[in-house]
Design an enzyme around this catalytic site. Structure first.
Site, PDB file in Angstrom:
ATOM      1  N   PRO A   9       1.274  -0.791  -0.139  1.00  7.03           N
ATOM      2  CA  PRO A   9      -0.234   0.097   0.189  1.00  7.03           C
ATOM      3  C   PRO A   9       0.932   1.025   0.289  1.00  7.03           C
ATOM      4  O   PRO A   9       1.877   1.314   0.730  1.00  7.03           O
ATOM      5  CB  PRO A   9      -0.832  -0.055   1.470  1.00  7.03           C
ATOM      6  CG  PRO A   9      -0.067  -0.995   1.900  1.00  7.03           C
ATOM      7  CD  PRO A   9       0.505  -2.103   1.154  1.00  7.03           C
ATOM      8  N   ASN A  10       0.367   2.339  -0.612  1.00  9.34           N
ATOM      9  CA  ASN A  10       0.756   3.662  -1.057  1.00  9.34           C
ATOM     10  C   ASN A  10       2.118   3.594  -2.090  1.00  9.34           C
ATOM     11  O   ASN A  10       2.979   4.945  -1.919  1.00  9.34           O
ATOM     12  CB  ASN A  10       0.923   4.170   0.680  1.00  9.34           C
ATOM     13  CG  ASN A  10      -0.484   3.849   1.583  1.00  9.34           C
ATOM     14  OD1 ASN A  10      -1.690   4.964   0.522  1.00  9.34           O
ATOM     15  ND2 ASN A  10      -0.703   4.111   2.529  1.00  9.34           N
ATOM     16  N   ARG A  17       4.646  10.984  -1.863  1.00  6.78           N
ATOM     17  CA  ARG A  17       3.826  11.055  -0.341  1.00  6.78           C
ATOM     18  C   ARG A  17       5.456  11.376   0.152  1.00  6.78           C
ATOM     19  O   ARG A  17       6.705  10.978  -0.586  1.00  6.78           O
ATOM     20  CB  ARG A  17       3.324   9.589  -0.174  1.00  6.78           C
ATOM     21  CG  ARG A  17       5.036   8.919  -0.138  1.00  6.78           C
ATOM     22  CD  ARG A  17       4.045   7.153  -0.549  1.00  6.78           C
ATOM     23  NE  ARG A  17       4.048   6.808   1.533  1.00  6.78           N
ATOM     24  CZ  ARG A  17       4.316   5.518   1.923  1.00  6.78           C
ATOM     25  NH1 ARG A  17       4.583   4.629   1.155  1.00  6.78           N
ATOM     26  NH2 ARG A  17       3.682   5.829   2.938  1.00  6.78           N
ATOM     27  N   TYR A  22      10.367   8.796   1.171  1.00  9.88           N
ATOM     28  CA  TYR A  22      10.959   8.189   0.744  1.00  9.88           C
ATOM     29  C   TYR A  22      11.427   8.619  -1.448  1.00  9.88           C
ATOM     30  O   TYR A  22      11.852   7.507  -2.498  1.00  9.88           O
ATOM     31  CB  TYR A  22       9.013   7.471  -0.264  1.00  9.88           C
ATOM     32  CG  TYR A  22       8.511   6.554   1.185  1.00  9.88           C
ATOM     33  CD1 TYR A  22       9.297   5.832   1.302  1.00  9.88           C
ATOM     34  CD2 TYR A  22       7.779   7.889   2.278  1.00  9.88           C
ATOM     35  CE1 TYR A  22       8.849   5.730   3.102  1.00  9.88           C
ATOM     36  CE2 TYR A  22       7.625   6.996   3.052  1.00  9.88           C
ATOM     37  CZ  TYR A  22       7.480   5.801   3.666  1.00  9.88           C
ATOM     38  OH  TYR A  22       7.180   5.630   4.025  1.00  9.88           O
ATOM     39  N   ASN A  74       7.830  -4.818  -0.522  1.00  7.71           N
ATOM     40  CA  ASN A  74       7.965  -4.215  -0.023  1.00  7.71           C
ATOM     41  C   ASN A  74       6.332  -3.824   0.616  1.00  7.71           C
ATOM     42  O   ASN A  74       5.775  -3.832  -0.220  1.00  7.71           O
ATOM     43  CB  ASN A  74       8.712  -2.972  -0.422  1.00  7.71           C
ATOM     44  CG  ASN A  74       8.615  -1.674   0.641  1.00  7.71           C
ATOM     45  OD1 ASN A  74       7.735  -1.814   0.902  1.00  7.71           O
ATOM     46  ND2 ASN A  74       8.864  -0.880  -0.185  1.00  7.71           N
ATOM     47  N   ALA A  77       3.199  -0.786   4.878  1.00  7.55           N
ATOM     48  CA  ALA A  77       2.503  -0.736   6.266  1.00  7.55           C
ATOM     49  C   ALA A  77       2.118  -2.143   7.176  1.00  7.55           C
ATOM     50  O   ALA A  77       2.150  -2.914   8.227  1.00  7.55           O
ATOM     51  CB  ALA A  77       1.712  -0.111   6.638  1.00  7.55           C
ATOM     52  N   GLU A  98      13.325  -8.838   1.818  1.00  5.61           N
ATOM     53  CA  GLU A  98      12.028  -8.099   2.516  1.00  5.61           C
ATOM     54  C   GLU A  98      13.480  -6.248   2.263  1.00  5.61           C
ATOM     55  O   GLU A  98      14.343  -6.783   2.466  1.00  5.61           O
ATOM     56  CB  GLU A  98      11.793  -7.758   3.801  1.00  5.61           C
ATOM     57  CG  GLU A  98      10.853  -6.809   4.650  1.00  5.61           C
ATOM     58  CD  GLU A  98       9.998  -7.027   5.739  1.00  5.61           C
ATOM     59  OE1 GLU A  98      10.758  -8.159   6.538  1.00  5.61           O
ATOM     60  OE2 GLU A  98      10.177  -6.202   6.607  1.00  5.61           O
ATOM     61  N   HIS A 100      12.520  -2.075   2.590  1.00 11.94           N
ATOM     62  CA  HIS A 100      12.144  -1.034   2.814  1.00 11.94           C
ATOM     63  C   HIS A 100      12.840   0.618   2.748  1.00 11.94           C
ATOM     64  O   HIS A 100      14.209   0.052   2.654  1.00 11.94           O
ATOM     65  CB  HIS A 100      11.849  -1.016   4.070  1.00 11.94           C
ATOM     66  CG  HIS A 100      10.974  -2.198   5.247  1.00 11.94           C
ATOM     67  ND1 HIS A 100       9.450  -1.587   4.624  1.00 11.94           N
ATOM     68  CD2 HIS A 100      10.797  -2.916   5.470  1.00 11.94           C
ATOM     69  CE1 HIS A 100       9.136  -2.265   5.679  1.00 11.94           C
ATOM     70  NE2 HIS A 100      10.026  -3.741   5.483  1.00 11.94           N
ATOM     71  N   ARG A 107      12.416   5.642  12.736  1.00  8.35           N
ATOM     72  CA  ARG A 107      11.218   5.799  13.044  1.00  8.35           C
ATOM     73  C   ARG A 107      10.447   6.274  14.026  1.00  8.35           C
ATOM     74  O   ARG A 107      10.289   5.410  15.142  1.00  8.35           O
ATOM     75  CB  ARG A 107      10.021   5.866  11.576  1.00  8.35           C
ATOM     76  CG  ARG A 107      11.436   6.428   9.933  1.00  8.35           C
ATOM     77  CD  ARG A 107      10.724   6.318   9.208  1.00  8.35           C
ATOM     78  NE  ARG A 107       9.736   6.546   9.003  1.00  8.35           N
ATOM     79  CZ  ARG A 107       8.088   6.194   7.742  1.00  8.35           C
ATOM     80  NH1 ARG A 107       9.017   5.019   6.826  1.00  8.35           N
ATOM     81  NH2 ARG A 107       7.726   7.177   7.388  1.00  8.35           N
TER      82      ARG A 107
HETATM   83  C1  DQA Z   1       8.345   1.747   4.264  1.00  4.24           C
HETATM   84  C2  DQA Z   1       8.191   1.553   6.029  1.00  4.24           C
HETATM   85  C3  DQA Z   1       6.277   1.469   6.490  1.00  4.24           C
HETATM   86  O1  DQA Z   1       6.472   0.839   7.401  1.00  4.24           O
HETATM   87  C4  DQA Z   1       5.223   2.510   5.975  1.00  4.24           C
HETATM   88  O2  DQA Z   1       4.531   2.077   5.959  1.00  4.24           O
HETATM   89  C5  DQA Z   1       5.219   2.127   4.383  1.00  4.24           C
HETATM   90  C6  DQA Z   1       7.223   2.579   3.523  1.00  4.24           C
HETATM   91  C7  DQA Z   1       9.419   1.533   3.354  1.00  4.24           C
HETATM   92  O3  DQA Z   1       9.678   1.021   2.095  1.00  4.24           O
HETATM   93  O4  DQA Z   1      10.677   2.591   4.088  1.00  4.24           O
HETATM   94  O5  DQA Z   1       4.651   2.400   3.310  1.00  4.24           O
HETATM   95  O6  DQA Z   1       8.043  -0.057   3.954  1.00  4.24           O
END
Ligand code: DQA
Length: 144
Positions: A9-10, A17, A22, A74, A77, A98, A100, A107
């Site tokens: 998501p996102n 964002r 990011y 990735n 959240a 994985e 991030h 954070r």
């Molecule tokens: C994320 C870190 C997560 O905590 C966050 O909710 C994201 C992006 C990252 O790529 O740093 O959506 O996965």
């Protein structure tokens, strides 16, 4: 090598964002660059993104039937609380990395836990979108 990158998501909002966290690169541009690298490296790559948990689980299960060699994920959240995505990843005997983009440990505390990491082969975090490219190289070596 058949490789699947899953973005949760996102992540389709990269470039829009929280750019200070990011980066400024847009999602489509990143996907293009990943595909270019895959082409150069002779990797058969699909980049998948969805905002919903069920769709991500379906895509992981599909990867099993497609005999994908590696998954880079990735989970966004969902990393912090989706036992269902963890179970889906644990169900498939495919190497998983994985990723991030941000250093989640620098954070909020709720980001310090990933329920996904224990079922992954490895993890790359805090190196920006470069993490996806490093994960591709790592996966290539790992599946050799
Ligand atoms: C994320 C870190 C997560 O905590 C966050 O909710 C994201 C992006 C990252 O790529 O740093 O959506 O996965």
């Amino acid at each position: 090598m058949k490789l699947l990158i899953i973005n949760g998501p996102n992540l389709n909002f990269l470039g829009i964002r929280e750019k200070s966290i990011y980066g400024a690169e847009g999602y489509e541009t990143l996907v293009e660059r990943l595909k270019q690298k895959a082409k150069q490296d002779g990797i058969d790559l699909e980049v998948y993104q969805d905002n919903s948990e069920g769709a991500i689980i379906d895509r992981i299960q599909q990867a099993y039937f497609e005999e994908v060699d590696g998954i880079i994920i990735n989970p966004g959240a969902y990393a912090h609380y989706s036992i269902a995505i963890r179970d889906a990843l644990a169900s498939v005997d495919i190497p998983k990395i994985e990723v991030h983009i941000s250093n989640v440990y620098k954070r909020e505390e709720f980001r310090h836990t990933s329920v996904i990491t224990p079922v992954c082969t490895g993890e790359i975090l805090g190196l920006g979108v470069q993490g996806y490219f490093l994960a591709m190289d790592a996966m290539k070596e790992y599946v050799k």
